[in-house]
Design an enzyme around this catalytic site. Sequence first.
Site, mmCIF file in Angstrom:
data_model
loop_
_atom_site.group_PDB
_atom_site.id
_atom_site.type_symbol
_atom_site.label_atom_id
_atom_site.label_comp_id
_atom_site.label_asym_id
_atom_site.label_seq_id
_atom_site.Cartn_x
_atom_site.Cartn_y
_atom_site.Cartn_z
ATOM 1 N N TYR A 292 -2.713 -0.295 10.468
ATOM 2 C CA TYR A 292 -2.732 -0.675 9.058
ATOM 3 C C TYR A 292 -1.406 -0.309 8.402
ATOM 4 O O TYR A 292 -0.801 -1.106 7.677
ATOM 5 C CB TYR A 292 -3.889 0.030 8.353
ATOM 6 C CG TYR A 292 -4.001 -0.268 6.875
ATOM 7 C CD1 TYR A 292 -4.666 -1.402 6.429
ATOM 8 C CD2 TYR A 292 -3.436 0.586 5.921
ATOM 9 C CE1 TYR A 292 -4.767 -1.680 5.074
ATOM 10 C CE2 TYR A 292 -3.534 0.314 4.568
ATOM 11 C CZ TYR A 292 -4.201 -0.819 4.142
ATOM 12 O OH TYR A 292 -4.294 -1.095 2.802
ATOM 13 N N SER B 46 0.858 -1.183 0.000
ATOM 14 C CA SER B 46 0.000 0.000 0.000
ATOM 15 C C SER B 46 0.897 1.237 0.000
ATOM 16 O O SER B 46 2.078 1.155 0.367
ATOM 17 C CB SER B 46 -0.884 0.006 1.254
ATOM 18 O OG SER B 46 -1.508 1.258 1.454
#
Length: 257
Positions: free
Chosen positions: A161, A148
């Site tokens: 995250y 990501s």
Amino acid sequence: MSSHGNFDVEGKIALVTGSSRGIGFALANGLAEAGAEVVLNGRDAEALARSRDEIVRATGATVHTCAFDVTAPEEVAAAAQRVEDEIGPVEIVVNNTGVQHRSPLLEFGDDDFRRVLDTNLSSAFFVGREFARAMVRRGHGKIVNICSVQSELGRAGIAPYAASKGGLKMLTRGMCADWAPLGLQANAIAPGYFDTQLTEALVNDADFSAWLTKRTPAGRWGRTEELVGALLFLSSPASDFVNGQILYVDGGLTAVV
């Protein structure tokens, strides 16, 4: 004009975790369109069956399903053996399974923290390790982890995250360090902000969407099918001398300030 042979994945067996919807579904569909034999993974067997039928209708490819919990090492080991025995040698593994939980860090619960790390990071270790065992014996294989932009960039409310995706970046490089001498390539794709079920709350937040489109040089949210080209590159012979790399597909977000 046919595509360059270096990008050929015709007939290769590819496992994509978390592929009943969203980015995982788009990646699995893209591999099927390119001629790969795809194994869909998730925990919901019925959702997998619906996704399989949709991909088969669209592509005519051979598509299998294999329901197992990627965060449970015993289940992963059993599934890896079952897929190799019943379907065939897996040459491409895409570690896509992921979860998000948004909360201020002082209020982030212990169980939620563990769930985010187990789903986003531990699962890639378990799946990568078990399927790499057979790849190492054969002397070749491709592992593609889905990182990501949060592998590089922090943002308030999603610290666990970001930690999980930062860890996945370094796990990818660790896989390279251990397995490149044995003939494997381990790389990652790092999507920017894509319009999926996982980001639905952000897509529907007018203020956030306005900020994102201004912040991203491309000026928009990404579309899941725009990740397929990067995957085909990292899954095919075109990337045989590419290892331990993180390919950002983010509309330029990480390239500018």
